[in-house]
Design a protein around this motif. Structure first.
Motif, PDB file in Angstrom:
ATOM      1  N   ASP A 264      30.737   9.932  -1.134  1.00 33.18           N
ATOM      2  CA  ASP A 264      31.565  10.372  -0.007  1.00 33.18           C
ATOM      3  C   ASP A 264      32.090  11.793  -0.118  1.00 33.18           C
ATOM      4  O   ASP A 264      32.997  12.177   0.614  1.00 33.18           O
ATOM      5  CB  ASP A 264      32.745   9.410   0.144  1.00 33.18           C
ATOM      6  N   ALA A 265      31.528  12.584  -1.012  1.00 35.66           N
ATOM      7  CA  ALA A 265      31.955  13.977  -1.159  1.00 35.66           C
ATOM      8  C   ALA A 265      30.737  14.853  -1.340  1.00 35.66           C
ATOM      9  O   ALA A 265      29.692  14.412  -1.830  1.00 35.66           O
ATOM     10  CB  ALA A 265      32.888  14.124  -2.354  1.00 35.66           C
ATOM     11  N   LYS A 266      30.860  16.106  -0.929  1.00 29.60           N
ATOM     12  CA  LYS A 266      29.819  17.083  -1.212  1.00 29.60           C
ATOM     13  C   LYS A 266      30.066  17.659  -2.606  1.00 29.60           C
ATOM     14  O   LYS A 266      30.797  17.068  -3.403  1.00 29.60           O
ATOM     15  CB  LYS A 266      29.787  18.129  -0.114  1.00 29.60           C
ATOM     16  N   ASP A 267      29.468  18.802  -2.924  1.00 32.80           N
ATOM     17  CA  ASP A 267      29.472  19.269  -4.310  1.00 32.80           C
ATOM     18  C   ASP A 267      30.865  19.512  -4.892  1.00 32.80           C
ATOM     19  O   ASP A 267      31.113  19.261  -6.067  1.00 32.80           O
ATOM     20  CB  ASP A 267      28.659  20.562  -4.425  1.00 32.80           C
ATOM     21  N   PHE A 268      31.803  20.013  -4.065  1.00 35.95           N
ATOM     22  CA  PHE A 268      33.156  20.271  -4.558  1.00 35.95           C
ATOM     23  C   PHE A 268      33.973  18.982  -4.424  1.00 35.95           C
ATOM     24  O   PHE A 268      34.811  18.835  -3.543  1.00 35.95           O
ATOM     25  CB  PHE A 268      33.791  21.426  -3.786  1.00 35.95           C
ATOM     26  N   MET A 269      33.745  18.058  -5.340  1.00 34.81           N
ATOM     27  CA  MET A 269      34.318  16.712  -5.244  1.00 34.81           C
ATOM     28  C   MET A 269      35.833  16.705  -5.403  1.00 34.81           C
ATOM     29  O   MET A 269      36.527  15.891  -4.799  1.00 34.81           O
ATOM     30  CB  MET A 269      33.653  15.803  -6.282  1.00 34.81           C
ATOM     31  N   ALA A 270      36.357  17.616  -6.215  1.00 37.28           N
ATOM     32  CA  ALA A 270      37.810  17.680  -6.409  1.00 37.28           C
ATOM     33  C   ALA A 270      38.525  18.129  -5.142  1.00 37.28           C
ATOM     34  O   ALA A 270      39.713  17.840  -4.966  1.00 37.28           O
ATOM     35  CB  ALA A 270      38.148  18.621  -7.555  1.00 37.28           C
ATOM     36  N   THR A 271      37.811  18.816  -4.261  1.00 40.35           N
ATOM     37  CA  THR A 271      38.387  19.255  -2.986  1.00 40.35           C
ATOM     38  C   THR A 271      38.202  18.189  -1.917  1.00 40.35           C
ATOM     39  O   THR A 271      39.123  17.889  -1.158  1.00 40.35           O
ATOM     40  CB  THR A 271      37.724  20.570  -2.520  1.00 40.35           C
ATOM     41  N   ASP A 272      37.009  17.603  -1.861  1.00 42.49           N
ATOM     42  CA  ASP A 272      36.721  16.593  -0.844  1.00 42.49           C
ATOM     43  C   ASP A 272      37.430  15.269  -1.115  1.00 42.49           C
ATOM     44  O   ASP A 272      37.873  14.587  -0.197  1.00 42.49           O
ATOM     45  CB  ASP A 272      35.213  16.336  -0.760  1.00 42.49           C
ATOM     46  N   GLN A 273      37.515  14.877  -2.388  1.00 37.50           N
ATOM     47  CA  GLN A 273      38.144  13.604  -2.765  1.00 37.50           C
ATOM     48  C   GLN A 273      39.104  13.809  -3.934  1.00 37.50           C
ATOM     49  O   GLN A 273      38.885  13.296  -5.034  1.00 37.50           O
ATOM     50  CB  GLN A 273      37.078  12.576  -3.155  1.00 37.50           C
ATOM     51  N   PRO A 274      40.190  14.550  -3.724  1.00 30.83           N
ATOM     52  CA  PRO A 274      41.082  14.876  -4.844  1.00 30.83           C
ATOM     53  C   PRO A 274      41.712  13.660  -5.508  1.00 30.83           C
ATOM     54  O   PRO A 274      41.851  13.635  -6.738  1.00 30.83           O
ATOM     55  CB  PRO A 274      42.139  15.778  -4.202  1.00 30.83           C
ATOM     56  N   GLN A 275      42.094  12.655  -4.720  1.00 29.84           N
ATOM     57  CA  GLN A 275      42.759  11.509  -5.328  1.00 29.84           C
ATOM     58  C   GLN A 275      41.805  10.712  -6.206  1.00 29.84           C
ATOM     59  O   GLN A 275      42.173  10.252  -7.299  1.00 29.84           O
ATOM     60  CB  GLN A 275      43.374  10.596  -4.259  1.00 29.84           C
ATOM     61  N   TRP A 276      40.577  10.515  -5.736  1.00 30.76           N
ATOM     62  CA  TRP A 276      39.557   9.830  -6.554  1.00 30.76           C
ATOM     63  C   TRP A 276      39.297  10.618  -7.832  1.00 30.76           C
ATOM     64  O   TRP A 276      39.225  10.050  -8.931  1.00 30.76           O
ATOM     65  CB  TRP A 276      38.270   9.685  -5.748  1.00 30.76           C
ATOM     66  N   ILE A 278      41.269  12.755  -9.393  1.00 31.97           N
ATOM     67  CA  ILE A 278      42.426  12.682 -10.280  1.00 31.97           C
ATOM     68  C   ILE A 278      42.530  11.328 -10.963  1.00 31.97           C
ATOM     69  O   ILE A 278      42.784  11.239 -12.173  1.00 31.97           O
ATOM     70  CB  ILE A 278      43.723  13.000  -9.488  1.00 31.97           C
ATOM     71  N   THR A 279      42.315  10.269 -10.198  1.00 28.77           N
ATOM     72  CA  THR A 279      42.394   8.920 -10.766  1.00 28.77           C
ATOM     73  C   THR A 279      41.379   8.720 -11.893  1.00 28.77           C
ATOM     74  O   THR A 279      41.702   8.203 -12.980  1.00 28.77           O
ATOM     75  CB  THR A 279      42.169   7.857  -9.688  1.00 28.77           C
ATOM     76  N   GLU A 280      40.134   9.147 -11.644  1.00 26.42           N
ATOM     77  CA  GLU A 280      39.096   8.997 -12.661  1.00 26.42           C
ATOM     78  C   GLU A 280      39.358   9.886 -13.870  1.00 26.42           C
ATOM     79  O   GLU A 280      39.123   9.490 -15.019  1.00 26.42           O
ATOM     80  CB  GLU A 280      37.716   9.296 -12.066  1.00 26.42           C
ATOM     81  N   MET A 281      39.866  11.080 -13.627  1.00 26.41           N
ATOM     82  CA  MET A 281      40.187  11.989 -14.734  1.00 26.41           C
ATOM     83  C   MET A 281      41.362  11.444 -15.545  1.00 26.41           C
ATOM     84  O   MET A 281      41.349  11.497 -16.792  1.00 26.41           O
ATOM     85  CB  MET A 281      40.507  13.375 -14.185  1.00 26.41           C
ATOM     86  N   ASP A 282      42.375  10.890 -14.879  1.00 23.24           N
ATOM     87  CA  ASP A 282      43.502  10.262 -15.564  1.00 23.24           C
ATOM     88  C   ASP A 282      43.024   9.135 -16.472  1.00 23.24           C
ATOM     89  O   ASP A 282      43.403   9.043 -17.651  1.00 23.24           O
ATOM     90  CB  ASP A 282      44.504   9.683 -14.565  1.00 23.24           C
ATOM     91  N   ASN A 283      42.189   8.265 -15.923  1.00 17.59           N
ATOM     92  CA  ASN A 283      41.684   7.133 -16.696  1.00 17.59           C
ATOM     93  C   ASN A 283      40.884   7.601 -17.911  1.00 17.59           C
ATOM     94  O   ASN A 283      40.990   7.032 -19.009  1.00 17.59           O
ATOM     95  CB  ASN A 283      40.800   6.241 -15.820  1.00 17.59           C
ATOM     96  N   PHE A 284      40.090   8.620 -17.706  1.00 15.15           N
ATOM     97  CA  PHE A 284      39.271   9.145 -18.802  1.00 15.15           C
ATOM     98  C   PHE A 284      40.139   9.740 -19.904  1.00 15.15           C
ATOM     99  O   PHE A 284      39.926   9.477 -21.089  1.00 15.15           O
ATOM    100  CB  PHE A 284      38.317  10.203 -18.242  1.00 15.15           C
ATOM    101  N   LEU A 285      41.124  10.540 -19.531  1.00 14.69           N
ATOM    102  CA  LEU A 285      41.952  11.220 -20.542  1.00 14.69           C
ATOM    103  C   LEU A 285      42.859  10.254 -21.287  1.00 14.69           C
ATOM    104  O   LEU A 285      43.258  10.522 -22.428  1.00 14.69           O
ATOM    105  CB  LEU A 285      42.771  12.322 -19.883  1.00 14.69           C
ATOM    106  N   LYS A 286      43.164   9.125 -20.666  1.00 18.30           N
ATOM    107  CA  LYS A 286      43.974   8.122 -21.350  1.00 18.30           C
ATOM    108  C   LYS A 286      43.172   7.345 -22.376  1.00 18.30           C
ATOM    109  O   LYS A 286      43.734   6.660 -23.218  1.00 18.30           O
ATOM    110  CB  LYS A 286      44.580   7.164 -20.316  1.00 18.30           C
TER     111      LYS A 286
END
Length: 286
Positions: A264-276, A278-286
């Motif tokens: 559901d996002a084009k190449d700039f995924m952090a811009t198109d789907q920021p909440q997704w 962030i959530t995945e990055m949070d889970n990974f860093l934990k």
């Protein structure tokens, strides 16, 4: 003797100043482990605005702007090595530990190369729209001759294109490939227009001409890689279940890599789907 000492001081000062002019860092937040955000070709660090705002509440965030991008004064040559060296020196100079490097495409390319310095305390790498050998995206079996022809075309097209045509081309690329929202497209185009054309061409050529798979074959650093399946779904009608196979082709047996894929996002995924993102990055860093 005084003149000699003054000369040595001047040379050392000039060398030191020059060595740190490829990347400009902006600090946000003052607590927690450091996260350094690295931009894609021709982009401002503003591309990470939403994600950085989230992490500066809990981490010390650094936004990196590369020489030659978005109006930053360009360096003359050896672009990627200049950015890589500055990132490495910045981490060492500030004695940063447990560092997370976050990069979009070319920014991730720089992050992976910077992390090869084993003296750095790199905790993790987060890479968005990144492939260890970028040329495989266009042609998995590209020859050396074909690669050189492509690089010549990149240089010629980027450097010789008239201003109006260049702006139109960047807008078309951004609409097709990068963003779903018009305001993000417009912002991206302005960044590209303000960038040094030679820097745009050479950084892309350097990335296309590099294969990082040998560097990553024994990768000790945990990596989170965001990939979009939007184009495969939209233009090739390929189900997302095919993504694992494709990523295996691109990454081979590189260890310590976690993949997250969106439709559901084009190449700039952090811009198109920021909440997704962030959530995945949070889970990974934990």
């Amino acid at each position: 003797m005084k003149k000699l000492s003054l000369f040595i001081f001047t040379v050392l000062f000039a060398t030191s100043a020059f060595a740190q002019n490829a990347v400009r860092f902006t600090k946000l937040g003052k607590k927690g482990n450091p996260i350094i955000f690295l931009p894609h070709i021709g982009c401002s660090s503003e591309m990470w605005k939403e994600v950085a705002a989230h992490y500066q509440k809990t981490n010390t965030v650094y936004l990196a702007d590369f020489a030659g991008f978005n109006g930053e004064a360009p360096i003359k040559t050896d672009f990627t090595n200049g950015y890589v060296t500055d990132v490495q020196q910045f981490i060492k100079k500030n004695k940063l530990k447990n560092v997370v490097l976050v990069g979009q495409n070319y920014g991730a390319f720089v992050a992976v190369k910077a992390a090869q310095d084993k003296d750095l305390k790199i905790k993790a790498i987060v890479a968005s729209d990144f492939y260890p050998k970028l040329s495989m995206v266009l042609n998995p079996n590209i020859t050396v001759e074909q690669l050189e022809q492509m690089k010549s075309g990149i240089r010629k097209g980027t450097l010789e294109m008239e201003a109006g045509a260049f702006t139109a081309t960047q807008k078309q690329t951004a609409e097709m490939m990068n963003f779903t929202k018009a305001e993000d497209v417009d912002r991206f185009v302005q960044w590209q227009v303000k960038s040094d054309r030679n820097t745009l061409a050479e950084t892309l050529c350097e990335q296309f001409g590099t294969d990082l798979r040998p560097v990553l074959k024994d990768n000790p650093i945990p990596m989170l890689v965001f990939t979009t399946w939007y184009f495969a779904k939209t233009y090739k009608n390929m189900p997302i279940s095919e993504a694992d196979k494709k990523l295996k082709e691109m990454y081979g047996n590189i260890p310590n890599v976690t993949h997250k894929v969106t439709e559901d996002a084009k190449d700039f995924m952090a811009t198109d789907q920021p909440q997704w993102f962030i959530t995945e990055m949070d889970n990974f860093l934990k």
